[in-house]
Design an enzyme around this catalytic site. Structure first.
Site, PDB file in Angstrom:
ATOM      1  CG  ASP A 194      -1.968   1.000   1.283  1.00 50.00           C
ATOM      2  OD1 ASP A 194      -2.891   0.864   0.479  1.00 50.00           O
ATOM      3  OD2 ASP A 194      -1.900   1.943   2.100  1.00 50.00           O
ATOM      4  CD  GLU A 228      -2.501   1.901  -3.553  1.00 50.58           C
ATOM      5  OE1 GLU A 228      -1.843   2.165  -2.539  1.00 50.58           O
ATOM      6  OE2 GLU A 228      -3.649   2.313  -3.728  1.00 50.58           O
TER       7      GLU A 228
HETATM    8  C1  NOJ Z   1      -4.706   2.751  -0.743  1.00 48.98           C
HETATM    9  C2  NOJ Z   1      -5.788   1.788  -0.399  1.00 48.98           C
HETATM   10  O1  NOJ Z   1      -6.135   1.052  -1.544  1.00 48.98           O
HETATM   11  C3  NOJ Z   1      -6.926   2.610   0.144  1.00 48.98           C
HETATM   12  O2  NOJ Z   1      -8.091   1.864   0.286  1.00 48.98           O
HETATM   13  C4  NOJ Z   1      -6.491   3.238   1.436  1.00 48.98           C
HETATM   14  O3  NOJ Z   1      -7.517   4.073   1.930  1.00 48.98           O
HETATM   15  C5  NOJ Z   1      -5.222   4.061   1.232  1.00 48.98           C
HETATM   16  N1  NOJ Z   1      -4.233   3.371   0.451  1.00 48.98           N
HETATM   17  C6  NOJ Z   1      -4.601   4.398   2.558  1.00 48.98           C
HETATM   18  O4  NOJ Z   1      -4.040   3.244   3.132  1.00 48.98           O
END
Ligand code: NOJ
Ligand code: CA
Length: 564
Positions: free
Chosen positions: A225, A287
């Protein structure tokens, strides 16, 4: 559809077939959002035993791997992306034994398992943060996070101008144990998600242990993440352009002080070494919302991430000029470092593509969701386009990410009433942005067996399903020719048989134009019709079609695979 400018022109892509058999280069990876997948104990929240009980349905679909959004201990302020203990399962979802059972069953069925790692921030309920609050400014405990004195005569102003991605400032002031106002801490997301200080070697070491903890339990890798947020510029300076500070990346401008810092790469190299030290092919996907793609490619150099999400593709308007450029850029960038591209159309943070493509909602990752007061999508058109988009995308070489429910053609819940909203975005913007709940609604498995259509027996759901979900239930689609589920299943099976994931790519010039795109992968011609008139097709064998059988023509919004 919203239009985006087509800036630079890239030479047309020619991508050579891969000779590698590494699974992640061509995998179809299915995102399980645990709280909405399947609920075994009827409390309205999906759980790990629920996932285990439904894994056969995923094996039936033909996917290679699942990625689970967070199920670790968490107060659930951001649906689990606020972790208070990285080495335990939240009781809401079950136990570590349930996790082990789930991994064992997945492996028996030939499915690999990736878990979500959230390294940019913890929950404010994490032991590290609690200790930091109890400790003095400047103490080693405070060094786990970014604590700073405020600006202004009494420290009453935030230390810099950064904004939270969920709205409002990226800083919150704490109250000292004696009741006086204290320092501020940084949070690029909700105030319950303090950002970790990755300059601190103790943080780095702790995460290496967390990685090993899950690898030792048999996971096949991680989805990571917000890795692009982990490094912060020294001294935490103001963002030079505050108006756009919350927008993340601004193409063509110097990197903002809270994103894309060079310092993160050595962290990923360390993680890669850990993964490589385990047997099997463990993999990690970042991500990383990093643009342009040439820059994103630096994140998937051979000693860093195996993959990143191709957000450029997700964000691209569904129109031929932009898509063509995006695909060209994707192959140019990822081929230059020997990494596969990934392709993705939906996830838990964006409006489901079956609804998004049925209206004009702009860039998906900048979308605020769709609420009852917004223009409603044409879900029939959206689904037709979505099926075409998926069939087109599944034929591209590389790895494909699917989001749970898209194989059912599920639309977004666009009439969710405010009292059900849970996304912190909704609260931090006082409802101006309705947020992401509409994409996160519990799945319908069996029409009419309960108020949640088989998500559980009790009919309880942490978010209500819209009435229309009943007709998308999985049992109504399994084995039914022409259903969205069977379209996905057939396409995934063919993709494997034909080696498309490892395949080659070149544009089919006669179908590249203002109303269509066509490409060839391993001798298969793939064409999508973006226009409003049918397109004549060569008389070749049809292997797959996204809607009606084609009869020599390709109708608007449809995709076809032909054997040349
Ligand atoms: C990306 C995640 O996919 C999302 O759902 C989340 O709110 C943010 N990162 C913060 O962790
Ligand atoms: Ca449950």
């Amino acid at each position: 559809m919203a239009t985006q400018p087509v800036e630079a022109t890239f030479p047309d892509a020619k991508h050579r077939a891969s000779t590698s058999t590494q699974w992640w280069r061509s995998a179809v990876i299915y995102q399980v959002y645990p709280r909405s997948f399947a609920d075994s104990n009827g409390d309205g929240i999906g759980d790990l035993p629920g996932i285990t009980s439904r894994l056969e349905a995923l094996a039936y679909l033909g996917i290679d791997a699942i990625w689970l959004s967070p199920f670790m201990r968490s107060p659930q302020k951001d649906a689990g992306y606020d972790v208070s203990d990285y080495q335990d399962v939240d009781p809401l979802f079950g136990s570590l034994d349930d996790f082990d059972a789930m991994v064992a069953r997945a492996h028996e069925l030939g499915l690999r398992v990736l878990v979500d790692l959230v390294p940019n921030h913890t929950s404010d309920q994490h032991a590290w943060f609690k200790l930091a609050l109890e400790s003095a400014p400047g103490s080693p405990q405070r060094q786990f996070y970014h604590f700073k004195d405020g600006r202004g005569p009494n420290g009453e102003l935030p230390p810099n101008n950064w904004l939270s991605m969920f709205g409002g400032p990226a800083w919150t002031r704490i109250t000292n144990p004696d009741g006086t106002a204290g320092q501020w801490y940084c949070h690029l997301f909700d105030s319950s998600q303090p950002d970790l200080n990755w300059e601190n070697p103790e943080v780095r070491q702790a995460f290496e242990e967390i990685l090993r903890f899950w690898l030792n339990r048999g996971v096949d890798g991680f989805r990571v993440d917000q890795p692009h947020a982990m490094g912060k510029a020294a001294g935490l300076p103001d963002h030079p352009d505050i108006e756009r500070a919350g927008a993340g990346f601004i193409e063509g401008e110097p990197s903002p002080p809270m994103w894309f810092q060079e310092s993160v790469h050595e962290i990923f190299r360390g993680w890669r070494k850990i993964l490589d030290s385990y047997p099997g092919e463990r993999a990690m996907c970042g991500e990383a919302y990093v643009l342009p793609l040439e820059f994103m490619a630096l994140w998937v150099r051979p000693d860093e991430f195996h993959q990143t999400f191709n957000f450029r593709y997700l964000d691209c308007d569904w129109q031929p000029a932009m898509l063509r450029q995006t695909i060209n850029e994707s192959f140019a960038a990822f081929d230059s470092v020997g990494a596969p591209s990934t392709w993705v159309l939906s996830n838990h943070d964006v409006v489901r593509h079956a609804s998004r493509l049925g209206g004009d909602y702009g860039r998906p990752t900048a979308s605020n969701g769709i609420g009852p007061d917004d223009p409603q999508p044409d879900n029939e058109l959206g689904l037709r386009r979505a099926r075409g988009a998926t069939l087109f995308t599944l034929a591209l070489p590389g790895s494909m990410y699917l989001y749970q429910g898209e194989e059912l053609g599920l639309p977004e819940h666009t009439s969710l009433e405010p009292q059900y909203r849970q996304d912190p975005t909704f609260f931090r913007t006082k409802g101006i942005r309705v947020g992401r709940d509409g994409a996160r609604v519990p799945l319908p498995w069996q029409a009419g067996t309960s108020a949640t259509n088989g998500f559980n027996d009790t009919g309880a759901g942490w978010l209500p399903q819209p009435d229309v979900y009943r007709q998308y239930s999985r049992d109504l689609q399994q084995g039914v020719t022409g259903s969205t589920l069977e379209l996905y299943r057939t396409a995934i099976a063919l993709r494997n048989q034909l080696g498309l994931g490892h395949g080659s790519f070149e544009w089919a010039e006669e179908f590249v134009g203002e109303t269509s795109l066509g490409f060839i992968n391993n001798g298969i011609l793939v064409v999508h019709n973006f226009g409003s008139e049918p397109i004549a097709l060569p008389s070749k064998k049809v292997l797959a079609a996204s809607f009606t059988e084609t009869d020599g023509k390709l109708e608007p919004n449809d995709t076809v695979w032909l054997r040349l």
